[in-house]
Design a protein around this motif. Structure first.
Motif, PDB file in Angstrom:
ATOM      1  N   GLU A 140       7.382  24.854  31.031  1.00 35.10           N
ATOM      2  CA  GLU A 140       6.410  25.689  30.994  1.00 35.10           C
ATOM      3  C   GLU A 140       5.686  25.470  32.628  1.00 35.10           C
ATOM      4  O   GLU A 140       6.082  24.276  33.297  1.00 35.10           O
ATOM      5  CB  GLU A 140       5.326  25.272  29.761  1.00 35.10           C
ATOM      6  N   GLY A 142       2.414  25.164  34.738  1.00 34.42           N
ATOM      7  CA  GLY A 142       0.974  24.756  34.784  1.00 34.42           C
ATOM      8  C   GLY A 142       0.631  24.782  36.144  1.00 34.42           C
ATOM      9  O   GLY A 142       1.046  25.405  37.146  1.00 34.42           O
ATOM     10  N   GLN A 143      -0.795  24.231  36.030  1.00 35.81           N
ATOM     11  CA  GLN A 143      -1.441  23.976  37.458  1.00 35.81           C
ATOM     12  C   GLN A 143      -2.057  22.728  37.445  1.00 35.81           C
ATOM     13  O   GLN A 143      -2.388  21.928  36.535  1.00 35.81           O
ATOM     14  CB  GLN A 143      -2.449  25.069  37.715  1.00 35.81           C
ATOM     15  N   TYR A 157      -2.872  17.987  34.777  1.00 33.60           N
ATOM     16  CA  TYR A 157      -2.034  19.071  34.480  1.00 33.60           C
ATOM     17  C   TYR A 157      -2.812  20.023  33.361  1.00 33.60           C
ATOM     18  O   TYR A 157      -3.608  19.393  32.321  1.00 33.60           O
ATOM     19  CB  TYR A 157      -1.062  18.622  33.686  1.00 33.60           C
ATOM     20  N   LYS A 159      -2.049  23.667  31.369  1.00 34.92           N
ATOM     21  CA  LYS A 159      -1.078  24.940  30.968  1.00 34.92           C
ATOM     22  C   LYS A 159      -1.646  26.083  31.753  1.00 34.92           C
ATOM     23  O   LYS A 159      -2.784  26.494  31.682  1.00 34.92           O
ATOM     24  CB  LYS A 159      -0.810  24.937  29.741  1.00 34.92           C
ATOM     25  N   LEU A 160      -0.897  26.898  32.388  1.00 36.52           N
ATOM     26  CA  LEU A 160      -1.080  28.254  33.045  1.00 36.52           C
ATOM     27  C   LEU A 160      -0.885  29.177  32.092  1.00 36.52           C
ATOM     28  O   LEU A 160       0.270  29.695  31.885  1.00 36.52           O
ATOM     29  CB  LEU A 160      -0.479  28.667  34.520  1.00 36.52           C
ATOM     30  N   GLU A 161      -1.906  29.823  31.551  1.00 37.65           N
ATOM     31  CA  GLU A 161      -1.766  30.778  30.487  1.00 37.65           C
ATOM     32  C   GLU A 161      -1.268  32.087  31.292  1.00 37.65           C
ATOM     33  O   GLU A 161      -1.755  32.371  32.313  1.00 37.65           O
ATOM     34  CB  GLU A 161      -2.915  31.100  29.532  1.00 37.65           C
ATOM     35  N   GLU A 242       6.744  15.714  33.019  1.00 39.43           N
ATOM     36  CA  GLU A 242       5.853  16.293  34.041  1.00 39.43           C
ATOM     37  C   GLU A 242       6.122  16.185  35.605  1.00 39.43           C
ATOM     38  O   GLU A 242       6.802  15.247  36.092  1.00 39.43           O
ATOM     39  CB  GLU A 242       4.556  15.686  33.879  1.00 39.43           C
TER      40      GLU A 242
END
Length: 294
Positions: A140, A142-143, A157, A159-161, A242
């Motif tokens: 996934e 993320g940013q 970290y 998650k970028l939705e 990650e």
């Protein structure tokens, strides 16, 4: 500036460096002209992912994976003679599958890349369709979230939705970037995430578009090709890996970075891992309304 090489044209490409946050404060002025850099990898990796098995993972003696069977079938339709040659190497009884796992993984990577190329070149040719290639690899986008008060704290970290906001971040030396992170599982990683020459090192091909600002090669805001990314296990008991983070530098051609704010964007990432077909994700986002200082 952005990369001037199209995907898969630079198989030896390596990221320019890996730095801790304190080192970055000293060396970023020297890197202001570089399109991107990898940083903050926290080097306490293991030899392989906690869950590195896959339906497509290739080792000597396993036979040809589906992606190679489809590549050979496609090539036979495009060029019968070339298809016959590929059958001898990459087909069901091909020489690719009688050697070691590194050779088999190289063959699979070629099948995967070439099938996608042929699928794009011959979209009406059923034999060359690249949809539905099976892989257990998950990841996934993320940013990296930076602490605006203490620049020496490592980023965390998030998650970028889909449709979520992603800030342009300005470092202490004035460097502007978008900081993309990755999390995933079910793929092989290297013991040392900085071992760029290791054939088991994951890498990405990616591009970023931002409305009205796609000033780089190929009509993209920024583009990376065969860019090595070191993963480490986060120890969550679920085998999660990650990478923190891929920094996409704002191109020099963007005279006023404030014009990026509130603009819609799209990121496309192809994650290639050892013995697996590429896993692909695309995500829409919006550039945050304020440039973040850290």
């Amino acid at each position: 500036m952005t990369s001037l090489i199209s995907p898969r044209e630079a198989p030896g490409a390596r990221p320019p460096g890996v730095f801790t946050e304190r080192w970055r404060a000293a060396v970023l002025p020297l890197l202001a002209g570089i399109a991107c850099l990898a940083c903050e990898l926290r080097v306490h990796n293991e030899t392989a992912s906690e869950s590195d098995s896959s339906s497509e993972a290739t080792s000597a003696g396993d036979g040809a994976p589906e992606v190679c069977l489809r590549y050979v079938a496609c090539l036979k339709e495009v060029d019968a003679a070339a298809g016959a040659e590929a059958e001898a190497t990459h087909g069901a009884e091909g020489s690719c599958w009688s050697g070691n796992e590194e050779e088999a993984a190289d063959c699979l990577a070629l099948c995967d890349a070439q099938l996608r190329n042929y699928a794009a070149a011959f979209p009406d040719l059923t034999a060359c369709e690249d949809e539905g290639i099976v892989s257990d690899v998950e990841f996934e986008i993320g940013q990296a979230v930076f602490d605006p008060v203490d620049p020496f704290l490592p980023p965390v970290y998030a998650k970028l939705e889909a449709g979520g906001t992603l800030p342009v971040v300005r470092g202490g030396q004035g460097l502007l970037m978008l900081a993309f992170s990755l999390r995933g599982k079910n793929f092989v990683i290297t013991e040392d995430p900085n071992d760029w020459d290791n054939p088991k090192m994951p890498h990405v091909d990616m591009w970023v578009d931002i409305e009205g600002h796609n000033v780089g090669f190929g009509g993209h805001f920024a583009r990376l090709n065969n860019y090595s990314v070191g993963f480490y296990p986060i120890g969550d008991g679920m085998g999660t890996l990650e990478h923190m983070y891929i920094a996409i530098i704002v191109p020099d051609a963007i005279a006023d970075p404030q014009t990026l704010t509130n603009k819609p964007g799209l990121v496309h990432i192809e994650l290639s891992t050892f013995g697996e077909p590429a896993s692909i994700q695309e995500l829409e986002f919006v550039v945050a309304p304020e440039i973040q200082e850290y």
